[in-house]
Scaffold this active site. Structure first.
Site, PDB file in Angstrom:
ATOM      1  N   GLU A 132       0.825  -1.193   0.000  1.00  0.00           N
ATOM      2  CA  GLU A 132       0.000   0.000   0.000  1.00  0.00           C
ATOM      3  C   GLU A 132       0.857   1.240   0.000  1.00  0.00           C
ATOM      4  O   GLU A 132       1.997   1.233   0.462  1.00  0.00           O
ATOM      5  CB  GLU A 132      -0.906   0.009   1.237  1.00  0.00           C
TER       6      GLU A 132
ATOM      7  N   CYS B 246       3.459   8.277   1.694  1.00  0.00           N
ATOM      8  CA  CYS B 246       4.088   7.265   2.540  1.00  0.00           C
ATOM      9  C   CYS B 246       4.288   6.010   1.698  1.00  0.00           C
ATOM     10  O   CYS B 246       3.328   5.451   1.188  1.00  0.00           O
ATOM     11  CB  CYS B 246       3.146   6.998   3.725  1.00  0.00           C
TER      12      CYS B 246
ATOM     13  N   CYS C 258       8.315  -7.634   6.079  1.00  0.00           N
ATOM     14  CA  CYS C 258       9.462  -6.940   6.675  1.00  0.00           C
ATOM     15  C   CYS C 258      10.500  -7.959   7.131  1.00  0.00           C
ATOM     16  O   CYS C 258      10.155  -9.053   7.569  1.00  0.00           O
ATOM     17  CB  CYS C 258       9.022  -6.085   7.862  1.00  0.00           C
TER      18      CYS C 258
ATOM     19  N   CYS D 152       4.196  -4.137  15.882  1.00  0.00           N
ATOM     20  CA  CYS D 152       3.951  -3.732  14.487  1.00  0.00           C
ATOM     21  C   CYS D 152       3.293  -4.870  13.722  1.00  0.00           C
ATOM     22  O   CYS D 152       3.766  -6.008  13.753  1.00  0.00           O
ATOM     23  CB  CYS D 152       5.269  -3.346  13.823  1.00  0.00           C
TER      24      CYS D 152
ATOM     25  N   GLY E 148       7.895  -2.478   5.567  1.00  0.00           N
ATOM     26  CA  GLY E 148       9.286  -2.890   5.367  1.00  0.00           C
ATOM     27  C   GLY E 148      10.321  -2.038   6.075  1.00  0.00           C
ATOM     28  O   GLY E 148      10.031  -0.943   6.550  1.00  0.00           O
ATOM     29  N   GLU E 149      11.512  -2.593   6.153  1.00  0.00           N
ATOM     30  CA  GLU E 149      12.642  -1.898   6.750  1.00  0.00           C
ATOM     31  C   GLU E 149      13.555  -1.441   5.604  1.00  0.00           C
ATOM     32  O   GLU E 149      14.258  -2.255   4.998  1.00  0.00           O
ATOM     33  CB  GLU E 149      13.391  -2.843   7.718  1.00  0.00           C
TER      34      GLU E 149
ATOM     35  N   SER F 196      12.766   6.178   7.483  1.00  0.00           N
ATOM     36  CA  SER F 196      12.617   5.715   8.862  1.00  0.00           C
ATOM     37  C   SER F 196      13.215   4.325   9.010  1.00  0.00           C
ATOM     38  O   SER F 196      12.919   3.426   8.233  1.00  0.00           O
ATOM     39  CB  SER F 196      11.126   5.685   9.228  1.00  0.00           C
TER      40      SER F 196
ATOM     41  N   SER G 294      13.391   4.711  14.823  1.00  0.00           N
ATOM     42  CA  SER G 294      12.329   4.170  15.680  1.00  0.00           C
ATOM     43  C   SER G 294      12.945   3.716  16.986  1.00  0.00           C
ATOM     44  O   SER G 294      13.399   2.593  17.109  1.00  0.00           O
ATOM     45  CB  SER G 294      11.667   2.979  14.976  1.00  0.00           C
ATOM     46  N   LEU G 295      12.958   4.602  17.973  1.00  0.00           N
ATOM     47  CA  LEU G 295      13.616   4.289  19.243  1.00  0.00           C
ATOM     48  C   LEU G 295      12.668   3.498  20.163  1.00  0.00           C
ATOM     49  O   LEU G 295      12.976   2.379  20.557  1.00  0.00           O
ATOM     50  CB  LEU G 295      14.080   5.584  19.908  1.00  0.00           C
ATOM     51  N   HIS G 296      11.569   4.085  20.508  1.00  0.00           N
ATOM     52  CA  HIS G 296      10.456   3.425  21.218  1.00  0.00           C
ATOM     53  C   HIS G 296      10.732   2.965  22.650  1.00  0.00           C
ATOM     54  O   HIS G 296       9.793   2.621  23.373  1.00  0.00           O
ATOM     55  CB  HIS G 296       9.919   2.226  20.431  1.00  0.00           C
TER      56      HIS G 296
ATOM     57  N   ASN H 252      -1.231   2.457  17.179  1.00  0.00           N
ATOM     58  CA  ASN H 252      -2.444   2.045  16.468  1.00  0.00           C
ATOM     59  C   ASN H 252      -2.646   0.557  16.661  1.00  0.00           C
ATOM     60  O   ASN H 252      -1.884  -0.235  16.109  1.00  0.00           O
ATOM     61  CB  ASN H 252      -2.289   2.312  14.972  1.00  0.00           C
TER      62      ASN H 252
ATOM     63  N   CYS I 293      -6.427   7.845  18.858  1.00  0.00           N
ATOM     64  CA  CYS I 293      -6.407   6.730  19.802  1.00  0.00           C
ATOM     65  C   CYS I 293      -7.816   6.222  20.043  1.00  0.00           C
ATOM     66  O   CYS I 293      -8.080   5.042  19.940  1.00  0.00           O
ATOM     67  CB  CYS I 293      -5.805   7.155  21.130  1.00  0.00           C
TER      68      CYS I 293
HETATM   69  N1  SAH Z   1      10.680  -0.260   9.246  1.00  0.00           N
HETATM   70  C1  SAH Z   1      10.841   1.128   9.458  1.00  0.00           C
HETATM   71  C2  SAH Z   1       9.851   1.980   8.711  1.00  0.00           C
HETATM   72  C3  SAH Z   1       8.433   1.481   8.640  1.00  0.00           C
HETATM   73  S1  SAH Z   1       7.531   1.532  10.146  1.00  0.00           S
HETATM   74  C4  SAH Z   1      10.854   1.455  10.932  1.00  0.00           C
HETATM   75  O1  SAH Z   1      10.548   0.570  11.726  1.00  0.00           O
HETATM   76  O2  SAH Z   1      11.198   2.569  11.287  1.00  0.00           O
HETATM   77  C5  SAH Z   1       7.291   3.278  10.401  1.00  0.00           C
HETATM   78  C6  SAH Z   1       7.042   3.678  11.845  1.00  0.00           C
HETATM   79  O3  SAH Z   1       5.770   3.199  12.304  1.00  0.00           O
HETATM   80  C7  SAH Z   1       8.064   3.130  12.815  1.00  0.00           C
HETATM   81  O4  SAH Z   1       8.442   4.115  13.757  1.00  0.00           O
HETATM   82  C8  SAH Z   1       7.292   2.022  13.485  1.00  0.00           C
HETATM   83  O5  SAH Z   1       7.857   1.693  14.718  1.00  0.00           O
HETATM   84  C9  SAH Z   1       5.930   2.630  13.582  1.00  0.00           C
HETATM   85  N2  SAH Z   1       4.848   1.674  13.822  1.00  0.00           N
HETATM   86  C10 SAH Z   1       4.742   0.402  13.418  1.00  0.00           C
HETATM   87  N3  SAH Z   1       3.589  -0.148  13.838  1.00  0.00           N
HETATM   88  C11 SAH Z   1       2.936   0.809  14.523  1.00  0.00           C
HETATM   89  C12 SAH Z   1       1.687   0.858  15.195  1.00  0.00           C
HETATM   90  N4  SAH Z   1       0.880  -0.191  15.224  1.00  0.00           N
HETATM   91  N5  SAH Z   1       1.341   2.018  15.783  1.00  0.00           N
HETATM   92  C13 SAH Z   1       2.136   3.094  15.732  1.00  0.00           C
HETATM   93  N6  SAH Z   1       3.319   3.104  15.104  1.00  0.00           N
HETATM   94  C14 SAH Z   1       3.731   1.983  14.513  1.00  0.00           C
HETATM   95 FE1  SF4 Z   2       7.398  -2.930  11.515  1.00  0.00          FE
HETATM   96 FE2  SF4 Z   2       9.443  -1.232  10.948  1.00  0.00          FE
HETATM   97 FE3  SF4 Z   2       9.723  -3.177  12.795  1.00  0.00          FE
HETATM   98 FE4  SF4 Z   2       9.522  -3.816  10.204  1.00  0.00          FE
HETATM   99  S1  SF4 Z   2      11.166  -2.656  11.187  1.00  0.00           S
HETATM  100  S2  SF4 Z   2       8.521  -4.862  11.901  1.00  0.00           S
HETATM  101  S3  SF4 Z   2       8.058  -2.268   9.488  1.00  0.00           S
HETATM  102  S4  SF4 Z   2       8.322  -1.399  12.892  1.00  0.00           S
END
Ligand code: SAH
Ligand code: SF4
Length: 407
Positions: free
Chosen positions: A123, A136, A143, A150, A208-209, A240, A262-264, A339, A382
């Site tokens: 998509e 996007c 991935c 995710c 994807g990454e 990202s 993507s630190l998280h 999400n 949310c």
């Molecule tokens: N693979 C890359 C880019 C795609 S994901 C990455 O991980 O950065 C893009 C962003 O969406 C990342 O920050 C990922 O952690 C975040 N993401 C993935 N699933 C999500 C969800 N269910 N809710 C909110 N953010 C999410």
């Molecule tokens: Fe999802 Fe990005 Fe992690 Fe792949 S790297 S699983 S797209 S958050």
């Protein structure tokens, strides 16, 4: 990282199940100028002419948006016929288009599978806002990685996208939006009205990454950024990554786009659960790579993404540790509301928790960490998504992420 703490690579990274099989008549979309010149040489164009012809094709493809060779009036009829016999200008096939009331558009794109009867789908999402339009895009079917929060991470890695399939997503968007000279947007479409182009920003935040498909992503983004073609400035392209450390310096050196990480989580034990790649590249290693990101300045900051997960990573002490960790790195922080998707056990943090978390980040000098207007988007997102999990679409997930990103 010591050998003891290193998890077996296969546990963290999936291998692609399939390879891309090029069609008999390949598409010219996504080739570099040099590859384009080479392709033209292969159908008998004299070597001295190849560069000039490639330049003409480049212009037709990326400035005029040609989808057929026969519109290329500056190219001789004979050459057009030769091109037609050997190549196409195909983009990924659009199998569905959805338009939301706010103008967001989602295209479901079909990509060829290794076997002709099993095609794949990715998509691509367009989010119009005042004065800009963000696209996007995806880099893989599935991935390589398996982040626990995710949805894509739960899927298998089918294959990497080709540069043509990545550039093709931009062309599809511009085709469908009527964003080429002489075209007009479809009736009722919401697009930026400032007289500029409709696709102004790109975020590699779809499926994807991107840094596990480095070469294809690099080649595609260089085509997208070429200022005699699609001309989307590298400052308006954000890649990202979940933290594929060895390819972070390469991203700066070889692509030169904006980086989002993507630190998280602020502790390795938790980040290993959320982003298992952390076992290979822990937080300190990742932040070192960020600190040394080529071209990093206060005007060109790294965005750190932090998904807000209820009761998991959302305490005030997490927030304070976050700003402490990022000290000295020219950074922006994007707090992303989680999400939910069917089957996940994670929940999005409550709004007041996000607000308090964001205050700590704000007081540390990071402006607008949650997308403005503050509250409305987050709360709505949310709440809505929680109560409509079944209806949650990839479009909504991607749109939300992309909006959080581009603010
Ligand atoms: N693979 C890359 C880019 C795609 S994901 C990455 O991980 O950065 C893009 C962003 O969406 C990342 O920050 C990922 O952690 C975040 N993401 C993935 N699933 C999500 C969800 N269910 N809710 C909110 N953010 C999410
Ligand atoms: Fe999802 Fe990005 Fe992690 Fe792949 S790297 S699983 S797209 S958050």
């Amino acid at each position: 990282m010591s050998v003891e703490t290193a998890a077996p690579a296969a546990f963290i990274e999936k291998a692609p199940l399939e390879r891309y099989v090029p069609p008999i008549r390949p598409s010219l979309v996504g080739l570099s100028r040099a590859e384009l010149a080479h392709a033209i040489g292969q159908i008998g164009v004299a070597p001295a002419q190849c560069r000039m012809r490639a330049q003409q094709l480049w212009h037709w493809l990326y400035v005029r948006g040609a989808t057929r060779f026969d519109v290329m009036t500056s190219v001789s009829k004979d050459l057009r016929a030769d091109l037609e016999r050997a190549f196409t200008l195909d983009r990924p096939e659009v199998v569905a288009e959805q338009v939301s009331v706010d103008g967001t558009r989602k295209w479901l794109l079909r990509l060829p599978g290794e076997s002709a009867d099993r095609p794949h789908e990715v998509e691509c999402v367009y989010i119009p806002e005042t004065g800009r339009g963000t696209l996007c895009i995806s880099s893989q079917v599935g991935c390589t990685l398996n982040c626990s929060f995710c949805h894509t991470g739960t899927q298998r890695l089918v294959r990497n996208l080709t540069p043509g399939e990545i550039v093709g997503q931009v062309l599809v968007a511009r085709d469908r939006l009527g964003d080429w000279p002489g075209d007009a947007p479809p009736p009722g479409a919401i697009v930026p009205t400032d007289g500029g182009r409709f696709v102004t920003n790109i975020v590699m935040m779809g499926m994807g990454e991107p840094l596990y498909n480095f070469e294809a992503v690099r080649d595609a983004l260089l085509v997208v950024a070429d200022n005699e073609g699609l001309a989307i400035s590298k400052r308006k392209i954000t890649l990202s990554t979940s933290g594929v450390v060895p390819n972070i310096p390469r991203t700066g050196e070889e692509i030169g786009v904006m980086l989002a990480v993507s630190l998280h989580a602020v502790r390795d034990e938790l980040r290993e659960v959320l982003v298992p790649l952390n076992r290979k590249y822990p937080i300190a290693t990742l932040l070192d790579a960020c600190r040394n990101y080529p071209g990093l300045t206060n005007a060109k900051r790294i965005t750190f993404e932090y998904v807000m997960l209820k009761g998991v990573n959302d305490t005030l002490s997490d927030a304070r540790e976050l700003v402490r960790l990022l000290r000295g790195i020219p950074a922006k922080i994007n707090l992303i509301p989680f999400n939910p998707w069917p089957g996940t056990s994670y929940e999005c943090s409550d709004w007041d928790v996000i607000e308090r978390f964001s205050e700590v980040v704000f007081n540390a000098g990071y402006s607008s960490p949650v997308r403005t207007p503050r509250g409305r988007d987050i709360l709505a997102a949310c709440g809505q998504l929680k109560s409509a999990t079944e209806k949650l679409s990839a479009r909504e997930r991607m749109a939300l992420r992309a909006m959080a990103m581009t603010e």
